[in-house]
Design an enzyme around this catalytic site. Sequence first.
Site, PDB file in Angstrom:
ATOM      1  N   GLN A 122      43.001  42.125  38.740  1.00 52.77           N
ATOM      2  CA  GLN A 122      42.874  42.572  40.125  1.00 52.77           C
ATOM      3  C   GLN A 122      42.576  41.384  41.022  1.00 52.77           C
ATOM      4  OE1 GLN A 122      39.764  45.468  40.246  1.00 52.77           O
ATOM      5  NE2 GLN A 122      41.174  47.194  40.297  1.00 52.77           N
ATOM      6  N   SER A 133      38.275  40.963  45.342  1.00 58.25           N
ATOM      7  CA  SER A 133      37.146  40.232  45.925  1.00 58.25           C
ATOM      8  C   SER A 133      37.522  38.799  46.281  1.00 58.25           C
ATOM      9  CB  SER A 133      35.994  40.170  44.925  1.00 58.25           C
ATOM     10  OG  SER A 133      35.510  41.452  44.683  1.00 58.25           O
ATOM     11  N   SER A 177      38.783  39.782  36.280  1.00 55.49           N
ATOM     12  CA  SER A 177      38.644  39.803  34.825  1.00 55.49           C
ATOM     13  C   SER A 177      39.968  39.521  34.128  1.00 55.49           C
ATOM     14  CB  SER A 177      38.113  41.164  34.361  1.00 55.49           C
ATOM     15  OG  SER A 177      36.801  41.326  34.805  1.00 55.49           O
ATOM     16  N   GLU A 202      42.052  58.623  35.365  1.00 52.09           N
ATOM     17  CA  GLU A 202      41.928  57.419  34.531  1.00 52.09           C
ATOM     18  C   GLU A 202      40.487  56.941  34.512  1.00 52.09           C
ATOM     19  OE1 GLU A 202      44.269  56.380  32.630  1.00 52.09           O
ATOM     20  OE2 GLU A 202      45.786  57.724  33.443  1.00 52.09           O
ATOM     21  N   SER A 248      28.880  47.822  44.210  1.00 49.54           N
ATOM     22  CA  SER A 248      27.541  47.723  43.625  1.00 49.54           C
ATOM     23  C   SER A 248      26.804  49.047  43.763  1.00 49.54           C
ATOM     24  CB  SER A 248      26.751  46.623  44.332  1.00 49.54           C
ATOM     25  OG  SER A 248      26.478  47.035  45.659  1.00 49.54           O
ATOM     26  N   GLU A 275      24.220  49.625  45.321  1.00 44.12           N
ATOM     27  CA  GLU A 275      23.804  49.815  46.717  1.00 44.12           C
ATOM     28  C   GLU A 275      24.961  50.361  47.563  1.00 44.12           C
ATOM     29  OE1 GLU A 275      23.099  47.179  44.823  1.00 44.12           O
ATOM     30  OE2 GLU A 275      20.969  47.654  44.617  1.00 44.12           O
TER      31      GLU A 275
END
Lengths: 400, 378
Positions: free
Chosen positions: A126, A129, A161, A244, A378, A380
């Site tokens: 991906q 970020s 990743s 998924e 996250s 939060e």
Amino acid sequence: MAVVRDTTDAYRERVHGWLLSNRPEGWREQLKTASQDEVVSFYRDWTRKLHAAGLLVPHWPARFGGEDRGLAEQVIIQQELSRTQSPRPRTMAIALGHAAATLMNHGSPAQQRLIAGILDGDVWCQGFSEPQAGSDLASLRTSALPRGDVYVVNGQKTWSSFAAHAAFCLLLARTDLGAPKHKGLSFFVMDMSLPGVTVRPIRQATGSSEFAEIFLDDVEIPVAWRLGQEGDGWRTAQTTLSSERVIQLVELVEGLREAVCTMAGEAQVQRTHGGQPWAQSERFRTDVARIAIDVEVLSAMTHRAMGNLIAGESLGAAASTLKLFFSELLQRATQIAARMSGLGGLHDPGEPPDLGYTSGDWFSDHLRSWTWTIAAGSDEIQRNIIGERVLGLPREVASQ
Amino acid sequence: MSLSLEERRTFRSSVDGLLSARASIAEGRHLASTEHGFDDGLWRAMAELGWTALLLPVELGGVGTGMAEVRVVLESLGERLVPGPFMSSAVLATGALVDAEASADVTSWLDRLGDGSAIATLALPLIPTLGDSCLWPEARLAPGGWALSGSVPEVLHADVADLIIVFARGAGDEDDLVFALDRKAIPHHMDSFPLVDQTRRMQTVRFAESFVPEQMTLARGAAARELLRRADLRAAFACAADSLGGARAVHAMAVAYAQERVQFGRPIGSFQAIKHKLASMYVDLVSSDDAVYEAAEQDDLDSPGAIRLLRSAAYHALEAYPRIAGDAIQVHGGIGFTWEHDAHRYFKRAWVNRALFAGSERLRDAVAAELFSAPVGA
């Protein structure tokens, strides 16, 4: 009703039998000392083998390589993979979970042909970020500007990743620099072998390098590899098939179940500073029982979410509650286990295992649990989502 | 017999309908100062709608549904802090009588419990604590029956019960016994045990050489222990369902308050300190809901997997309610700490639910015992 039950029981038996005779023996030990290339190729082979046996994606539509089976069968597969201590193809998580669903939902026929590659073991990553766009993902700056029949892409992605091993990347980039931040984004399939793509692995706190930075210098992505409409990237990137996600969660729940049993077993052997087995410590038994209880609760949550999905409802807020419940539980469970291991469990293994949270090296599993409380929104951010979208509380700061 | 989705929806809306018309939270406050602490008219209305016969098999003239519908009622009662003997009579005592071997007496009691004309309660034997020598009353063989002595603490709504189901231990042979005592026929003494939760009434019932005729024996030996095992699980489930309803209501109150209360020029719910607290409470609530829902759908007190889920669900919901109610007081600030505000009433019911029937810890300890008795690697 009885007929349905028999069918699933027979299916479970077939899956169980196949796994017992086909799972690679000693794979855990083998992977502990394997290089990352070896890990990736091990999981690629296992992916192919599972698919050949019809145990990878039977719930997918037949035209994409599945068997049009229900989610119930996929749940059985995940449970049996766990019960037979078989490997689960971790390096394929983005490809099987996110990429395939996105391609099925939004891909052109040409793009959908990449699904066959996924079933053959292609790793995907991906590109979401960026160094300056983490929780505030929509403020990302990587640009993809149209020029003729290509988009010219410049920028930097991070926390990606297995990017070093990926054949393709799901890339989110800004195609309209003047539009409001959520509006100017588009979604792409990027071939990782394109000129201008550079991957630099990031060494994680655990010592391993699962994720990487991706540098993009004048990368030319053909217009045909844009997913969905230009400017519609934010929405497209959000609509992963939620089934998924729940399937992955079933796998994680089963992993936790195994971990609790392992923990209870180790506690018969490991001794406290007082010389007693941990299993005889009232406090420890209570702690582990509370973990076991929460695993049952999580399992019920997953089961109900799955039932709702099968009934055609969307996952909605359950995605956030499930992730919060899971990540906090994982952190607590691995903490209790790591504490039991004492100083012995803090011995530096040298090369850290890349197996995921059930490696049995409790300290490293505990440390790794922060990837769950931080990644993919996250804890939060999840609480903001629940607070604002579910409970209807006002936003703290008005977004631009 | 399980209801269709449509029948379930109808049932749920009839529960909502009656309770929103007849059981406001404010009304509950007023009932606290009445003799028995609950609305007798509401009780009859509930019985007319068949709620007291939910666990009663169809062959015996009952509705014969199961835990899923019982959950709906208990949850709704918990949501509105409704006082009354529904849990003790229609769920715990009725459930135990249905579990027991059928006899003419059992059947006739079930008839009356089912139509709401009689009320029953069930007391689980507790583990002795400091100062209590034995919390099981003792039964000595007597001509034509038993002589029962000892005290039974923590009996819910015994003051209105026509029938009290108690566990006892046989003198000499230590055999376990269960009696279904017709309260009018058995000499006893009753002390009330006022609870902080004013929506619940509780008594200690004492017997001194009280004669119990043989036909009031519900079960003996293994059958008695089996009755106890099932009653204990049913009690855990029932308290958890009530807790779930209360947790939902008190959380909703806190969310509404955070939306309207303005400080520093904006609603306090816009501050992450409050927002995240409410979100965490929501996760606690939803996880309890899913777990109790799944346990109710299984409706199984016998298979090991189902028992593990039931205990886990009950423990989680029983523990979550006090946390949620406490945080709800916090979100409300000073106003939430006043007697006039309902938050403390939820908080108190949460604590009583958690402590009833030997407390939630028994569920956690049972999970631990199972976990650590398994052979290594199993």
